[in-house]
Design a protein around this motif. Structure first.
Motif, PDB file in Angstrom:
ATOM      1  N   TYR A 230      37.927  27.223  39.250  1.00 43.92           N
ATOM      2  CA  TYR A 230      36.972  28.319  39.380  1.00 43.92           C
ATOM      3  C   TYR A 230      37.649  29.409  40.198  1.00 43.92           C
ATOM      4  N   ARG A 254      27.773  21.660  37.642  1.00 44.47           N
ATOM      5  CA  ARG A 254      27.183  22.829  37.007  1.00 44.47           C
ATOM      6  C   ARG A 254      27.712  23.007  35.577  1.00 44.47           C
ATOM      7  N   GLU A 426      31.252  48.983  29.951  1.00 47.66           N
ATOM      8  CA  GLU A 426      32.520  48.335  30.307  1.00 47.66           C
ATOM      9  C   GLU A 426      32.560  47.929  31.777  1.00 47.66           C
ATOM     10  N   LEU A 428      30.301  46.015  32.978  1.00 49.79           N
ATOM     11  CA  LEU A 428      29.501  44.792  33.019  1.00 49.79           C
ATOM     12  C   LEU A 428      30.314  43.613  32.478  1.00 49.79           C
ATOM     13  N   GLU A 468      18.276  29.991  28.820  1.00 54.17           N
ATOM     14  CA  GLU A 468      17.127  29.872  29.729  1.00 54.17           C
ATOM     15  C   GLU A 468      16.311  31.165  29.739  1.00 54.17           C
TER      16      GLU A 468
ATOM     17  N   MET B   1      16.402  16.741  27.850  1.00 49.85           N
ATOM     18  CA  MET B   1      16.187  18.180  27.901  1.00 49.85           C
ATOM     19  C   MET B   1      15.641  18.598  29.247  1.00 49.85           C
ATOM     20  N   HIS B   4      17.890  18.662  32.211  1.00 48.81           N
ATOM     21  CA  HIS B   4      18.862  19.750  32.085  1.00 48.81           C
ATOM     22  C   HIS B   4      18.268  21.039  32.619  1.00 48.81           C
ATOM     23  N   ALA B   5      17.037  21.301  32.169  1.00 50.56           N
ATOM     24  CA  ALA B   5      16.387  22.545  32.580  1.00 50.56           C
ATOM     25  C   ALA B   5      16.180  22.565  34.095  1.00 50.56           C
ATOM     26  N   ASN B   7      17.785  20.997  36.456  1.00 47.65           N
ATOM     27  CA  ASN B   7      18.999  21.116  37.235  1.00 47.65           C
ATOM     28  C   ASN B   7      19.562  22.528  37.240  1.00 47.65           C
ATOM     29  N   SER B   8      19.495  23.169  36.072  1.00 50.43           N
ATOM     30  CA  SER B   8      20.132  24.481  36.023  1.00 50.43           C
ATOM     31  C   SER B   8      19.274  25.536  36.706  1.00 50.43           C
ATOM     32  N   LEU B  12      23.343  26.986  42.345  1.00 50.18           N
ATOM     33  CA  LEU B  12      24.418  26.201  42.927  1.00 50.18           C
ATOM     34  C   LEU B  12      25.464  27.087  43.588  1.00 50.18           C
ATOM     35  N   PHE B  14      27.296  29.532  42.276  1.00 47.80           N
ATOM     36  CA  PHE B  14      28.404  30.071  41.502  1.00 47.80           C
ATOM     37  C   PHE B  14      27.875  31.168  40.597  1.00 47.80           C
ATOM     38  N   ASP B  15      28.152  32.358  40.953  1.00 47.62           N
ATOM     39  CA  ASP B  15      27.665  33.468  40.147  1.00 47.62           C
ATOM     40  C   ASP B  15      28.607  33.688  38.991  1.00 47.62           C
ATOM     41  N   GLU B  16      28.085  34.379  38.057  1.00 47.40           N
ATOM     42  CA  GLU B  16      28.896  34.722  36.903  1.00 47.40           C
ATOM     43  C   GLU B  16      30.096  35.539  37.380  1.00 47.40           C
ATOM     44  N   LEU B  17      31.265  35.190  36.887  1.00 51.45           N
ATOM     45  CA  LEU B  17      32.451  35.931  37.319  1.00 51.45           C
ATOM     46  C   LEU B  17      32.413  37.343  36.765  1.00 51.45           C
ATOM     47  N   ASP B  19      33.954  40.117  35.047  1.00 50.96           N
ATOM     48  CA  ASP B  19      35.222  40.301  34.337  1.00 50.96           C
ATOM     49  C   ASP B  19      35.363  41.745  33.877  1.00 50.96           C
ATOM     50  N   ALA B  20      34.498  42.596  34.440  1.00 56.29           N
ATOM     51  CA  ALA B  20      34.549  43.988  34.010  1.00 56.29           C
ATOM     52  C   ALA B  20      35.766  44.673  34.619  1.00 56.29           C
ATOM     53  N   PRO B  21      36.521  45.359  33.788  1.00 55.82           N
ATOM     54  CA  PRO B  21      37.700  46.051  34.305  1.00 55.82           C
ATOM     55  C   PRO B  21      37.274  47.318  35.038  1.00 55.82           C
ATOM     56  N   LYS B  23      37.086  51.203  35.760  1.00 55.51           N
ATOM     57  CA  LYS B  23      37.058  52.277  34.771  1.00 55.51           C
ATOM     58  C   LYS B  23      38.430  52.916  34.616  1.00 55.51           C
TER      59      LYS B  23
END
Lengths: 604, 313
Positions: A230, A254, A426, A428, A468, B1, B4-5, B7-8, B12, B14-17, B19-21, B23
């Motif tokens: 990660y 996760r 771009e 996001l 979700e 099912m 799963h719901a 737990n998520s 936890l 961990f945020d979404e990485l 990946d936006a470049p 500008k």
């Protein structure tokens, strides 16, 4: 014996325009022993491909090694000169890229391309290489091994091409294979065949491999050791058995939750009956559609035949099938992007005009289309508030303050912060763009939302979050969903009803529970059994089954007569299935199966 | 099912990485900065050139000016004089001040080229976008006419037109150059427009029920503006060279109006007499066109270099 490849505290950084270094890989260590498969798993941006490429002594442009060692049999490959690297790459370490279709040159025969590397490196003569290639074709269970080398890439299927890539890499008997997401772009039925071939050939050849993927259930089938990454750091490192059964780290857990459970009855969400009205929200009757000039009600290339679908108000209907089965075409016909050749589309019981231009604005408003790739579906030159504001203005006539307030509500609905209104697409991430894409469709206050593979391009965790969100939105808005996907587990976890498409025909439809429990259509059974399960040893068990042996990875053919599934079906009846169009058998509760087999035979 | 719901739902940490470049910005290289300085310099000259010029462009300098004080020479040579305090860049073949003519000529040369390029863009982009979004037949018709135009060498075509119009004025020169260069602008805007036309976001606008005008102005044009700006620079350079070539042949700007192209031609005989008079306007042309090119290189690099391949056509 020491390990074949030792990655020791590897650190890689990116240099930006201002000459600042941003760490991408922050001190990762692992070993690969001979004959062993090590999987690197993580989301995009976790540095997994960057690490895998370092074993070739290579970094992508803009990246540089700043510390640590990558030793192949004790030699550090990072400090190697160009001459040494030339001997290393393709000869001792071979790389398999993600997309075979993009890697093969369409103008050269397969044989030339498979043997090219090892002949260039002088490992084998052309004759030896040809023999070796033929041996590999057999090992990878490719059809017609003696003649395959003479064919061109477009003459074989996607799954076969992927296996041919493996042949290319293995031809020079490398010590180490680097596989970068080799099955991500494939259908489940193809994926399992490719996995099986990779696994057996790696065992046979005794070479080691680094397997890069974001899919934990795939890793469970093929890897001996797993490195969970990660943001460029190792989260967990251990044997496959241990990581899969006893994950020790939060992030691994996760990732495991993001793997949707294998499809089974009882997964679909219950829908309240209150939404029901007389006419279904959207209905498709006796639809024939395809591409090219329409002549006598038949297009030049027919993609959908005799399709009957109805979407009840507030229900979500999953459409499932392999690529090329006509899923997206069905959605395009519903949206009016592709006028039907025959049959009609009804909205609230009223027939819709086939072509988009003839439909009224309020009809367009009620059916909204969510595109698969959020990257390309959002205009890069428009700010998010413009993207979301336009449908509000266009359909609902909102302006000024009212419009801004609603944009804010929509952002909140898809769980994005308000300040995103002022950003450009771009700026996001992929998942965030997909949320904006959804919000744009919701802005129109539609009755039916057509979602075309909306999570296929996303990582597992991000995709699970979007699912979700979709569930939440469905409860909040009461919108009917048409959810198109090639991933049965995704559909099963979301839809109330499932439609199984094969070669443009509806082969089975019914409630999620009914479709996912016996009796099955033989094709549905094949699909269900092909979804990888998150446990070690699943692949071996599955390959024993009759369905898997018979039906996997064949080219789908659209036939004018008989059942299109005939040549893949393990239970096909000669002279019946290939000659006569199968009857639709109505079972209890609106469950329908199009097959020659009787109910008694289904039950087996 | 259900598990799963559950737990998520638990965060936890961990945020979404992202990946936006960052500008993309146009980063100017050193040549690019020099290019901008030179282009700015010439733009200023276009405005104030005639005011700061020591003489009028048509003035044939008086012999008296060239008489060295104290000498008894009555009739000194005034043509092809070397640079001096009287004529900073020397004089031309009939004794006019080169500097003044270059300063006046900047307005003619650059003015004509800018207007002609703008005209080429007006015609070319309109037709190109129409071909990209219009029916197959419209596209076919426009493209074939365009191919026919492109197949005729531009100078030859211009010569024929000028001959037919019997030495027309500056306005016609602009129209002719604009028309001829519209053909290549058409090609580029059509292919750029087609590329955007099939993108998902245009399809999304079509599903929404947007009209053609909205799609063109909001979805297509903003996305092709950058490559077109790059092309505008290159096209402008071509038009300068084209007008200069016509003037060199004596068919462009007519005397006594000064123009860099015709100045090169007029003063060519001076070369054998050891005068550099014809090189001065040539340098002016070169400095402007090369500068524009250096700026274009930077813009095109910022756009990912993909443009360059498209521009070659």
């Amino acid at each position: 014996m020491s390990a074949l490849l030792e990655v020791d505290n590897l650190r890689i950084s990116a240099r930006n325009d201002d000459d600042d270094l941003t760490p991408i890989v922050k001190g990762v260590s692992f070993n690969v022993a001979r004959g062993e498969v090590v999987a690197l798993i993580g989301e995009s941006g976790s540095g997994k491909t960057t690490i895998a490429l370092s074993s070739l002594g290579y970094t992508k442009p803009g990246l540089e090694f700043v510390g640590g060692e990558v030793r192949l049999e004790g030699e550090d490959v990072i400090t190697m000169g160009a001459d040494q690297l030339r001997g290393l790459r393709g000869q001792r370490v071979a790389y398999l890229a993600q997309s075979a279709a993009a890697t093969f040159n369409p103008a050269l025969t397969i044989g030339e391309q498979v043997t090219e590397t090892c002949v260039l490196h002088g490992i084998l003569t052309q004759k030896q290489a040809d023999e070796r290639a033929e041996f590999l074709y057999r090992a990878l269970e490719l059809p017609d091994p003696d003649l395959l080398g003479k064919r061109y890439p477009h003459q074989v299927s996607g799954g076969q091409l992927q296996r041919l890539m493996a042949a290319t890499a293995l031809c020079g008997k490398p010590d180490l294979l680097v596989l970068d997401e080799p099955t991500t772009a494939l259908d489940v039925t193809t994926q399992i065949e490719v996995l099986k071939a990779f696994k057996s050939v790696i065992k046979q050849e005794g070479s080691a491999a680094i397997y890069v993927t974001h899919d934990l259930s795939v890793v469970a089938q093929i890897a001996d050791h797993i490195v969970v990454l990660y943001a460029g750091e190792t989260q967990e490192y251990g044997s496959a058995e241990q990581v899969v059964s006893h994950p020790g780290h939060d992030y691994t857990r996760r990732l495991m939750h993001a793997v949707r459970p294998p499809p089974a009855a009882g997964q679909g969400d219950e829908t309240s009956e209150g939404h029901h009205r007389m006419a279904p929200a959207l209905e498709v009757k006796d639809l024939v559609a395809g591409y090219g000039k329409v002549k006598d009600g038949k297009p030049a290339i027919t993609v959908l035949r005799d399709v009957n679908v109805s979407i009840e108000r507030g229900h979500s209907v999953g459409v499932i099938g392999e690529s090329g089965c006509g899923k997206s075409t069905l959605a395009r016909v519903m949206a009016g992007l592709l006028p039907a050749a025959q049959g009609e589309v009804l909205l609230d019981g009223e027939p819709l005009k086939p072509a988009l231009q003839q439909r009224s604005r309020s009809e367009l408003q009620k059916v909204q289309f969510v595109f698969q790739m959020a990257d390309t579906a959002l205009n890069p030159r428009q700010r998010i508030d413009h993207i979301l504001g336009r449908p509000l203005e266009f359909y609902l006539g909102l302006k000024g303050k009212e419009k801004r307030r609603r944009v804010g509500e929509l952002l909140e609905m898809v769980e994005l912060p308000q300040e995103f209104a002022g950003r450009y697409p771009e700026e996001l991430s992929g998942g965030q763009k997909q949320r904006v894409n959804l919000a744009r469709a919701l802005a129109a206050s539609p009755e039916v939302l057509l979602c075309d593979e909306v999570i296929s391009a996303l990582d597992s965790i991000v995709g699970a979050n979007v699912i979700e969100l979709l569930k939440k939105l469905r409860k909040q808005t009461g919108v009917s969903f048409v959810f198109i996907s090639h991933d049965l587990s995704t559909v099963a976890s979301f839809a109330d009803e499932i439609i199984v498409l094969y070669a443009g025909r509806v082969v089975e439809k019914g409630t999620t529970d009914a479709v996912l429990s016996p009796p099955y259509h033989p094709y549905t059974r094949l699909l269900i059994s092909s979804v990888p399960e998150l446990r070690v040893g699943w692949l071996e068990e599955t390959m024993q089954t009759q369905e898997a042996q018979a039906g996997i990875d064949r080219v789908v053919t659209l036939t004018d007569k008989g059942c299109p599934f005939f040549d893949r079906c393990p239970r096909a009846i000669k002279d019946t299935c290939d000659q006569e169009t199968p009857p639709v058998r109505m079972l209890s509760g609106g469950h329908a199966i199009e097959c020659h087999l009787g109910e008694a035979e289904f039950a087996q | 099912m259900s598990d799963h719901a559950n737990n998520s739902d638990k965060p936890l940490g961990f945020d979404e990485l992202p990946d936006a470049p960052p500008k993309r910005k146009i980063k100017l290289s050193w040549p690019g900065k020099i290019g901008i300085a030179i282009v700015l310099f010439w733009s200023v000259i276009v405005v104030i050139g005639p005011t700061i010029a020591p003489y009028h462009e048509a003035d044939i300098l008086d012999e008296v000016l060239f008489i060295v004080p104290g000498s008894d020479e009555m009739y000194p040579d005034t043509d092809f004089q070397p640079p001096s305090k009287i004529v900073y860049l020397g004089s031309d073949y009939i004794g006019r001040d080169l500097l003044s003519r270059i300063l006046y000529g900047a307005r003619t040369t650059i003015g004509i080229s800018v207007l002609a390029t703008l005209l080429a863009y007006l015609i070319g982009v309109t037709a190109g976008i129409a071909a990209a979004v219009g029916s197959r037949y419209l596209d076919m018709g426009l493209s074939r006419v365009n191919d026919a135009l492109l197949s005729i060498p531009s100078i030859m075509f211009a010569l024929v037109l000028i001959a037919a119009l019997d030495s027309p004025g500056l306005a016609w020169l602009i129209v002719i150059a604009g028309f001829i260069y519209a053909a290549s602008v058409f090609r580029i805007s059509r292919s750029l427009g087609q590329e955007v036309m099939v993108s998902d976001f245009v399809e999304a606008a079509r599903v929404r029920g947007e009209g053609l005008w909205w799609i063109i102005t909001r979805e297509i044009l903003p996305n092709i503006a950058m490559p077109l700006a790059t092309d505008f620079g290159l096209r402008f350079v071509w038009v300068i060279l084209f007008i200069s070539s016509l003037s060199f042949l004596g068919l462009g700007v007519q005397p006594p109006t000064s123009d860099w192209g015709s100045m090169v031609k007029e003063n060519l005989p001076g070369l054998v007499l050891g005068s550099y008079a014809c090189l001065m306007p040539a340098f002016a042309i070169a400095s402007l066109t090369i500068s524009v090119n250096m700026i274009v290189d930077d813009i095109s690099a910022a756009a990912g270099g993909k443009l360059a391949t498209k521009m070659i056509s």
